[in-house]
Design an enzyme around this catalytic site. Sequence first.
Site, PDB file in Angstrom:
ATOM      1  N   ASP A   1      47.043  38.808  36.119  1.00  0.00           N
ATOM      2  CA  ASP A   1      45.705  40.042  35.746  1.00  0.00           C
ATOM      3  C   ASP A   1      45.997  40.233  33.757  1.00  0.00           C
ATOM      4  O   ASP A   1      46.326  39.221  33.220  1.00  0.00           O
ATOM      5  CB  ASP A   1      46.553  40.860  35.833  1.00  0.00           C
ATOM      6  CG  ASP A   1      44.989  42.303  36.274  1.00  0.00           C
ATOM      7  OD1 ASP A   1      44.694  42.789  35.067  1.00  0.00           O
ATOM      8  OD2 ASP A   1      44.943  42.711  36.860  1.00  0.00           O
TER       9      ASP A   1
ATOM     10  N   TYR B   1      26.162  47.640  36.166  1.00  0.00           N
ATOM     11  CA  TYR B   1      26.732  46.676  36.984  1.00  0.00           C
ATOM     12  C   TYR B   1      26.133  46.319  38.610  1.00  0.00           C
ATOM     13  O   TYR B   1      26.468  44.727  39.058  1.00  0.00           O
ATOM     14  CB  TYR B   1      27.666  48.188  37.863  1.00  0.00           C
ATOM     15  CG  TYR B   1      28.950  47.005  38.453  1.00  0.00           C
ATOM     16  CD1 TYR B   1      29.879  46.592  38.364  1.00  0.00           C
ATOM     17  CD2 TYR B   1      28.616  48.019  40.071  1.00  0.00           C
ATOM     18  CE1 TYR B   1      30.530  46.245  39.570  1.00  0.00           C
ATOM     19  CE2 TYR B   1      29.694  47.757  41.055  1.00  0.00           C
ATOM     20  CZ  TYR B   1      30.693  46.769  40.956  1.00  0.00           C
ATOM     21  OH  TYR B   1      31.684  46.233  41.697  1.00  0.00           O
TER      22      TYR B   1
HETATM   23  N1  LIG Z   1      36.569  48.879  44.196  1.00  0.00           N
HETATM   24  C1  LIG Z   1      35.858  49.284  44.980  1.00  0.00           C
HETATM   25  O1  LIG Z   1      35.853  50.258  45.617  1.00  0.00           O
HETATM   26  C2  LIG Z   1      35.085  47.862  45.299  1.00  0.00           C
HETATM   27  C3  LIG Z   1      33.490  47.910  46.021  1.00  0.00           C
HETATM   28  C4  LIG Z   1      32.128  47.579  45.471  1.00  0.00           C
HETATM   29  C5  LIG Z   1      32.834  46.102  45.215  1.00  0.00           C
HETATM   30  N2  LIG Z   1      34.404  45.809  44.244  1.00  0.00           N
HETATM   31  C6  LIG Z   1      34.826  44.421  43.070  1.00  0.00           C
HETATM   32  O2  LIG Z   1      35.764  44.415  43.659  1.00  0.00           O
HETATM   33  C7  LIG Z   1      36.490  43.523  42.512  1.00  0.00           C
HETATM   34  C8  LIG Z   1      37.583  44.408  42.566  1.00  0.00           C
HETATM   35  O3  LIG Z   1      37.509  45.861  42.376  1.00  0.00           O
HETATM   36  P1  LIG Z   1      38.588  46.904  42.407  1.00  0.00           P
HETATM   37  O4  LIG Z   1      38.352  47.877  42.648  1.00  0.00           O
HETATM   38  O5  LIG Z   1      39.891  45.888  42.496  1.00  0.00           O
HETATM   39  O6  LIG Z   1      38.471  46.868  40.244  1.00  0.00           O
HETATM   40  P2  LIG Z   1      39.900  47.388  39.410  1.00  0.00           P
HETATM   41  O7  LIG Z   1      39.251  48.101  37.997  1.00  0.00           O
HETATM   42  O8  LIG Z   1      40.616  48.313  40.335  1.00  0.00           O
HETATM   43  O9  LIG Z   1      40.440  45.950  39.107  1.00  0.00           O
HETATM   44  C9  LIG Z   1      40.102  44.841  37.933  1.00  0.00           C
HETATM   45  C10 LIG Z   1      41.351  44.616  37.497  1.00  0.00           C
HETATM   46  O10 LIG Z   1      40.861  43.220  36.536  1.00  0.00           O
HETATM   47  C11 LIG Z   1      42.144  42.950  35.479  1.00  0.00           C
HETATM   48  N3  LIG Z   1      40.573  42.565  34.575  1.00  0.00           N
HETATM   49  C12 LIG Z   1      39.988  43.075  33.534  1.00  0.00           C
HETATM   50  N4  LIG Z   1      39.499  42.591  32.563  1.00  0.00           N
HETATM   51  C13 LIG Z   1      40.029  41.498  32.819  1.00  0.00           C
HETATM   52  C14 LIG Z   1      40.640  40.150  32.302  1.00  0.00           C
HETATM   53  N5  LIG Z   1      39.258  39.742  30.741  1.00  0.00           N
HETATM   54  N6  LIG Z   1      40.940  38.953  32.935  1.00  0.00           N
HETATM   55  C15 LIG Z   1      41.891  39.036  33.929  1.00  0.00           C
HETATM   56  N7  LIG Z   1      41.943  40.479  34.138  1.00  0.00           N
HETATM   57  C16 LIG Z   1      40.811  40.972  34.008  1.00  0.00           C
HETATM   58  C17 LIG Z   1      41.631  44.625  35.384  1.00  0.00           C
HETATM   59  O11 LIG Z   1      43.082  45.111  34.125  1.00  0.00           O
HETATM   60  C18 LIG Z   1      42.321  45.350  36.588  1.00  0.00           C
HETATM   61  O12 LIG Z   1      43.701  45.446  37.715  1.00  0.00           O
HETATM   62  C19 LIG Z   1      36.074  44.042  41.473  1.00  0.00           C
HETATM   63  O13 LIG Z   1      34.893  42.493  41.499  1.00  0.00           O
HETATM   64  C20 LIG Z   1      34.584  45.043  42.313  1.00  0.00           C
HETATM   65  O14 LIG Z   1      33.385  45.043  41.547  1.00  0.00           O
HETATM   66  C21 LIG Z   1      34.941  47.023  44.074  1.00  0.00           C
END
Ligand SMILES: NC(=O)c1ccc[n+]([C@@H]2O[C@H](COP(=O)([O-])OP(=O)(O)OC[C@H]3O[C@@H](n4cnc5c(N)ncnc54)[C@H](O)[C@@H]3O)[C@@H](O)[C@H]2O)c1
Length: 308
Positions: free
Chosen positions: A30, A138
């Site tokens: 991360d 998004y």
């Molecule tokens: N949580 C939901 O309800 C949901 C729903 C639909 C889709 N998603 C998708 O699932 C995936 C994960 O979602 P999440 O809820 O865990 O998001 P989140 O924001 O909780 O986690 C994302 C992580 O990515 C890390 N990150 C950001 N930029 C970065 C970079 N440049 N390099 C490395 N790491 C980086 C952040 O520090 C964070 O820990 C995403 O693609 C999101 O679009 C999530």
Amino acid sequence: MVIGASGQIGVELTLALRKIYGASNVIASDLREENPLLHGTGPYVSIDVMNKEMLHVQVIRQGVTQIYLLAAILSATGEKNPNLAWHLNMQGLLNVLDIAREEKLSKVYWPSSIAVFGPTSPKKNCPQQTIIEPTTVYGISKYAGEFWCNYFFNKYAVDVRSLRYPGLISYKSAPGGGTTDYAIEIFHDALEHKHYDCFLEKDTYLPMMYMPDAIRATIELMEAPSEKITTRTSYNIAAMSFSPQEIAIEIKKHIPGFAIDYAPDYRQTIANSWPQSIDDSVARKDWGWKPEFDLAAMTEDMLKNLRK
Ligand SMILES: NC(=O)c1ccc[n+]([C@@H]2O[C@H](COP(=O)([O-])OP(=O)(O)OC[C@H]3O[C@@H](n4cnc5c(N)ncnc54)[C@H](O)[C@@H]3O)[C@@H](O)[C@H]2O)c1
């Protein structure tokens, strides 16, 4: 390798993969520091997915065979910074797909979202293939990403797989700035204050899923034989659909004094553009997807675990 392992999904997916494949075989990574829930459970490397060279070096050095790419800017945060959301969500994916092609990785996982759907998509039981005209940055980035996945599969035989997650509800790590985050905050506020101010209207129905179902769906998709995967953009998956009013009623069964007020903000517009429920029959047919948690079971489990 799980990229974005410190986030809401990343923590739980990393822990689940470590249980299956062995702690030392799953590398968490991360941009931010290691999530405390991952401390001592296996290897962690600091990675910026935008830095392709650094990522490439780590993939070679660590002998990576599969990547789960979770780093992204989510729907609500994305509307505040559209350029950053587009840049990270697209370039991050392209960097991983390129490296997967060059290093002949065996599989890549990348989540899409119900946010690909827009106001012109069917509101109820939204099908796998339908009108898709997203109105958030998004959603635009996720829809474009789906077609990049499809392109890399067809053109370079990269075995990339994807799910359109609905709103995900969990108690372990905090949500990352999505429009469905209310369905997590409501549990915390119900337990702490017996009151919740909801940023969506009471009758806003959205597709939702409990995290254990989402983690299982992800792993089942990734373990399915390649010939069963007919959709190389991204699969619709569903579990439940409810409104703020309905989840409040369910919580009240466990916390009788609980009250909710409604003060919709900019996230209402995002929610209004999405379907209320999703048809996931293609995922069910192709690789046997079936959810386990409904609203009642999820509410009971959330409250039990948060009380701990
Ligand atoms: N949580 C939901 O309800 C949901 C729903 C639909 C889709 N998603 C998708 O699932 C995936 C994960 O979602 P999440 O809820 O865990 O998001 P989140 O924001 O909780 O986690 C994302 C992580 O990515 C890390 N990150 C950001 N930029 C970065 C970079 N440049 N390099 C490395 N790491 C980086 C952040 O520090 C964070 O820990 C995403 O693609 C999101 O679009 C999530």
